[in-house]
Design a protein around this motif. Sequence first.
Motif, PDB file in Angstrom:
ATOM      1  N   GLY A 273      53.304 -24.073  59.131  1.00  0.00           N
ATOM      2  CA  GLY A 273      52.227 -23.090  59.381  1.00  0.00           C
ATOM      3  C   GLY A 273      51.501 -22.693  58.125  1.00  0.00           C
ATOM      4  O   GLY A 273      50.684 -21.766  58.134  1.00  0.00           O
ATOM      5  N   ALA A 274      51.833 -23.338  56.996  1.00  0.00           N
ATOM      6  CA  ALA A 274      51.180 -23.049  55.713  1.00  0.00           C
ATOM      7  C   ALA A 274      51.437 -21.615  55.261  1.00  0.00           C
ATOM      8  O   ALA A 274      50.639 -20.997  54.565  1.00  0.00           O
ATOM      9  N   LEU A 275      52.568 -21.075  55.704  1.00  0.00           N
ATOM     10  CA  LEU A 275      52.922 -19.718  55.274  1.00  0.00           C
ATOM     11  C   LEU A 275      53.798 -19.780  54.025  1.00  0.00           C
ATOM     12  O   LEU A 275      54.037 -18.769  53.387  1.00  0.00           O
TER      13      LEU A 275
ATOM     14  N   PHE B 234      49.890  -7.079  58.007  1.00  0.00           N
ATOM     15  CA  PHE B 234      49.059  -7.946  57.172  1.00  0.00           C
ATOM     16  C   PHE B 234      49.582  -9.381  57.197  1.00  0.00           C
ATOM     17  O   PHE B 234      48.804 -10.338  57.169  1.00  0.00           O
ATOM     18  N   GLY B 235      50.917  -9.498  57.262  1.00  0.00           N
ATOM     19  CA  GLY B 235      51.504 -10.835  57.343  1.00  0.00           C
ATOM     20  C   GLY B 235      50.999 -11.585  58.559  1.00  0.00           C
ATOM     21  O   GLY B 235      50.609 -12.758  58.461  1.00  0.00           O
ATOM     22  N   ILE B 236      50.986 -10.927  59.689  1.00  0.00           N
ATOM     23  CA  ILE B 236      50.486 -11.576  60.914  1.00  0.00           C
ATOM     24  C   ILE B 236      49.028 -11.961  60.729  1.00  0.00           C
ATOM     25  O   ILE B 236      48.595 -13.065  61.060  1.00  0.00           O
ATOM     26  N   MET B 237      48.273 -10.998  60.145  1.00  0.00           N
ATOM     27  CA  MET B 237      46.852 -11.280  59.956  1.00  0.00           C
ATOM     28  C   MET B 237      46.655 -12.510  59.068  1.00  0.00           C
ATOM     29  O   MET B 237      45.796 -13.355  59.340  1.00  0.00           O
ATOM     30  N   ILE B 238      47.458 -12.595  58.010  1.00  0.00           N
ATOM     31  CA  ILE B 238      47.353 -13.761  57.116  1.00  0.00           C
ATOM     32  C   ILE B 238      47.768 -15.032  57.851  1.00  0.00           C
ATOM     33  O   ILE B 238      47.119 -16.076  57.775  1.00  0.00           O
TER      34      ILE B 238
ATOM     35  N   VAL C 163      54.827 -15.691  53.755  1.00  0.00           N
ATOM     36  CA  VAL C 163      56.080 -15.648  54.511  1.00  0.00           C
ATOM     37  C   VAL C 163      56.945 -14.453  54.107  1.00  0.00           C
ATOM     38  O   VAL C 163      57.617 -13.845  54.920  1.00  0.00           O
ATOM     39  N   THR C 164      56.852 -14.101  52.831  1.00  0.00           N
ATOM     40  CA  THR C 164      57.613 -12.939  52.371  1.00  0.00           C
ATOM     41  C   THR C 164      57.075 -11.681  53.038  1.00  0.00           C
ATOM     42  O   THR C 164      57.830 -10.809  53.475  1.00  0.00           O
ATOM     43  N   ILE C 165      55.748 -11.601  53.082  1.00  0.00           N
ATOM     44  CA  ILE C 165      55.133 -10.432  53.699  1.00  0.00           C
ATOM     45  C   ILE C 165      55.509 -10.370  55.172  1.00  0.00           C
ATOM     46  O   ILE C 165      55.873  -9.324  55.718  1.00  0.00           O
ATOM     47  N   LEU C 166      55.440 -11.527  55.783  1.00  0.00           N
ATOM     48  CA  LEU C 166      55.710 -11.607  57.217  1.00  0.00           C
ATOM     49  C   LEU C 166      57.135 -11.183  57.527  1.00  0.00           C
ATOM     50  O   LEU C 166      57.401 -10.535  58.537  1.00  0.00           O
ATOM     51  N   ASN C 167      58.052 -11.571  56.654  1.00  0.00           N
ATOM     52  CA  ASN C 167      59.443 -11.267  56.930  1.00  0.00           C
ATOM     53  C   ASN C 167      59.864  -9.880  56.442  1.00  0.00           C
ATOM     54  O   ASN C 167      60.986  -9.463  56.681  1.00  0.00           O
ATOM     55  N   SER C 168      58.973  -9.181  55.700  1.00  0.00           N
ATOM     56  CA  SER C 168      59.354  -7.840  55.244  1.00  0.00           C
ATOM     57  C   SER C 168      59.233  -6.884  56.420  1.00  0.00           C
ATOM     58  O   SER C 168      58.374  -7.016  57.264  1.00  0.00           O
ATOM     59  N   GLN C 169      60.122  -5.960  56.477  1.00  0.00           N
ATOM     60  CA  GLN C 169      60.045  -4.985  57.592  1.00  0.00           C
ATOM     61  C   GLN C 169      60.504  -3.634  57.102  1.00  0.00           C
ATOM     62  O   GLN C 169      61.601  -3.515  56.632  1.00  0.00           O
TER      63      GLN C 169
END
Lengths: 249, 409, 234
Positions: C56-58, B300-304, B403-409
Motif C-alpha cells: 500500500g506504499a505506507l 491523519f494516517g488514514i488520510m495519508i 505506517v507509524t502514524i497509522l499504527n499509533s493510537q
Amino acid sequence: MQLLLRYSLIGLILFSATPLVAADAESLLQEMEDRLYGDTAIIKLAMVVGNRRGERRMEMESYSSGRDRNFIKITYPAKDRGITFLKIDNGLWQYVPRIEKIIKIPAAMMLQSWMGSDFSNDDLVRESLLSRDYHSSISAEDDETWTLELTARAEAPVVWGRLLVVLSREHLLPLRVDYYDEENQLIRTLEYSRYSEMGGRIYPARWFMQPREAGQEERWTRIDVMEAAFDLDIPEETFSKRALKRLSR
Amino acid sequence: MYKLIWHMAWNALGRRRGRSLLVTLMIGASLWGLLFMEGIYDGMTEQMIDNTVKSDSGNLSLFAQGYRLDPSLDRLLPDSLLNQQILRTNPLIKSRSIRFSHTGLLATAHAARQVQIQGVPLEEEIVHAGLSDKLAQGRLHFGSDGNGAILGHGLAGKLRVSIGQKIILSAQDRQQNINSLVLKVNGIIRSGNQPIDDKILYMDIEQCREFLGVSQGFSQLSLILHNPDNTALLQEQLLRELDDSAIEILRWDQLYPALLQGRQVMKTFNLICNLLVFCVAGLGVWGVMTVSVLERLREFGIMIAVGTSFQQIRAQVLLESTLLGLGGFILGAGSGVATLLWFVEHGLNLEVFQEGLQAFGMDTIIYAIIRPDYFTTALIAILLACTASVILPLRRLKQARPVTILNSQ
Amino acid sequence: MDAFIEIAHLHKTFETSREVSTPALIDVSLTIPHGDFAVISGPSGSGKTTLLNLLGALDSPSKGTISLGQTMISKLKEAELSPIRRDRIGFVFQTHNLIPVLSARQNICYVMRLQGRSQQEQESRVAELAGKLDIEQLLDKHPDQLSGGQQQRVAVARAVASRPQLLLADEPTASLDSTNAERLLDLLEQLNHDEGVTVLISSHDSLVINRARHSIVLRDGRVVADHYERNDIP
C-alpha cells in the motif's frame, strides 16, 4: 521677624514716652509705630524653637535703623555662627560662611521659615505698617489695657484679615497680638512678657509665638531678649552688602 | 481542493467545539486587554502631551536668547516681534499667545507657595490653551480692575483658597525690590499639566508688567499649529526669518524631551504587550493544536493511506490554527473596539488614582485613542503565533512514516 | 499471466532497538496478476500486515522491489507516493477505518474529492455503492454512530469509490461476526468480479481463506505456500 523688628523697637517708644492720655485707635497705632521705627537699636537675643521632639536654641545680634534697614548675625550654635542677614528696603540677602556666598533670597522663598522658626523670611522683610494697612478701632478697654481691633484694608497686601492687639496702658506696649485670617479663624498668637529695664527703658524680654491652626499647636517659637541698647550710632557701613561678609567673622 | 481542506479544518474545529471556543476566548480576552491598554495608555500619553502643548510649550515656543537658562526680567522678547509678517499671517499657525513669566510667592494667612506668575492676554490664552475646558471653579476673568487671578488647581489646594478669596502675591521686580500685590481668586483651572497645576498663577499681562516694573516685552510666545506635523517646518522658517542670535525657537519635544521619551516608552510598551499577546495566543494555539494533531494521528494516517498529501494535511492544520487565531482576533478586536469607542467618548475616570496620575501630569479622566496599527500589529502577531504554533506538531507528523502514524493510537 | 504486482526479494527488518533488529519479511517474491482475488494468510506475526503496508506504499522495504503496474513504488519518494495511493490503491483496515469528522457519505467521497471528481460523479458513485453495500440509510451518519460492521462496509465503499486498481484489506473481518464477515466477503468478490479490482486480503480467518482464489501463506516472514485454488487462474 517683622514682629521681632517692630517690637524690638517698641522699647524706643517708651523710653521717651510720656503716657498717652488715651485717644482714638488710629492715633494710638500711629504714635506707636512712629516711635517703633524711629531710631536705632542693637539687640542680643536668643530664639528657641520648640516642637514635640524637643527644642533648638539660636542666638543672634540684631542691628536696626529705622523701619527698613536691619542686619542680623547668628552667633550660636557654632554650625550656624557667622550666618548674616541684611534687609535693605525691599530686599533680603543672606551670607553663608560655609560656602562663602551671598545669596539674595528670592521672593519665592520669602515665606519659608526663617532659620526653622515660626517666623518667615517675609516677617523679616515685609514693610507692613499696621497704621497703613489696617483700619483700627478700640474694641475694648479696661484700667490696664486697650484692645485694638485691626481689619485689613482692601488693597493692602497683607495676609491677615484681622488683628487683635492688646496694649498695656502703662507702657504703651503690646501684651498680646492675635492674628486672624479672612474667615476670622485664629491662626497665631504672639505674647509679650517679662517687662524689665533694658538699655535704659522698659522692654518685654520674652516674646512667645504660638501657632493656633489645627495640627500646628505643638510648635512654638520663643524669643528671649538678653541685651538691648538704643539710640546708638550704627555705622552706615553695617547696612551694606559688603558688611554681610565682613561682619560675619 | 481548497473546499475540501476548508471543510476538513472546519469540521475538525467543530468536533472539538469546547476547546476551540476556549482558545478563541483566551486569544480574544488577551487581545481585548491589549487593545484596552494600548488605547488607554496612548490616550494618556497623548493627553499629557496635548496638555503640555496647550498650557505651556505650544508646538513651538519663542524665547529671548538665554532666557531659559536665566529667566530674568531683562531677557524679554520685544512687543514688536508680534508684528513680524512671518508670525502675523502665517497659514501654518492656528493660534498664538504671549506670556510674561516670573517667579513669585503667593501667600494667605495659612500658607505660602512659590508660584509661576504668568501674565497673559486672557482672551488669547483662553483660545490658545483651551482654558474653558480646564476651568474647575469660578470663571475665566481678571475682573474690571485687573486684580483677578486664575490659579492652578494644585496651588489653590495647597494654599487652601477658594473663589473670591484674597491672596497676596510678592515678587522681585526688575529693580530687585520685592513688591506685594493683593489679588482675588477668580478662577481655578485643572490643566492636567502638573507643573502648571501646582505652580501657575495667571494674571493680566499689563498688571503683571506694571507690578514687576517692566514697560514692554514678554517672556514667551507660544504657537500652536493647524497641523502639528508642520512643527519642524515652521521652526525652520522662523529660524531663517528671525534673528536667532536674539531669539530661541524651540519645539515642544525640545522643551519637554521627557514627554517625547514617554511616547517612545509607550511604543515599546505596546510592542511588549503585542509580544505578550503573541505568546499567549501562540501558547494557547500551540497547546490546542499539539493535542489536536497528536490525538488525530490515526486519522491523519488514514488520510495519508488513502492518498492525501502532506501538503494538504499541513494546509488543513494551518487553517485550523489560523481559524482559531482569527476567531480570537475578531472577538478581541470587536470587543476591544467597542470598549475603546466607549472610552473615546466617555473617558476612563481614574479619580481614585488622582494624586498619582497628577504627579505624572496626567488627567484623571483618560480618553482612549484608537489607531489602526493596534489591529494590524495584533493581527500579524496572532497569525504569526498561529503559524509558529503548528510547526512542531507538523514536523512530528512529517518525520513519521505513514505506517507509524497509522499504527499509533 | 499478466502480472500486476511484482514483488522481488523483498526484505523488511524492524529495528526494535539499536542492537536488536527483527526481520518481518525475508526474501519474499510474489506475482499478483490483474483481477486476482488473493488471500495472504499465516499466523500472527508472520508478516501479513507488513507485506500489505509495503504494497500500500505506507512503508518502504529494507531490501528488494515492489512494482505496481509499470511503477516501481519501492523506489518512490513520499511526495510521489500520495497520488499512487490516491488513484491506484484502495485500503481497508482492520478497525477505525473512517475519518471521524466526516459523515459516511463524505468519507466515501473523500478520495474522489481528492481526485477532483465532479459532484455529479461523486453522487452517482455513492448511490451505486450504497446500493451494492446496503448502506443507503447510513450515509448521513458519522462513524461514531455506526456499528463495526457498518463502518467496515462504508470503509469498503470508500476504498473502491475512486475505482482503484488494487484493493488491500488488512484483516477486514477481524471485528465482524460471521454473518457480517460473509457479507463483506460477498461484497469484495462482487467488486472483484464487476469492476475488475485486484483484491488482496490478509487474514487468518478461515472464512476468508476459503474464499481465496490465490492463496499465499506466510510463516516467520517467508512465503511458505503460493498457489491457486480450483485452477481458478484468471
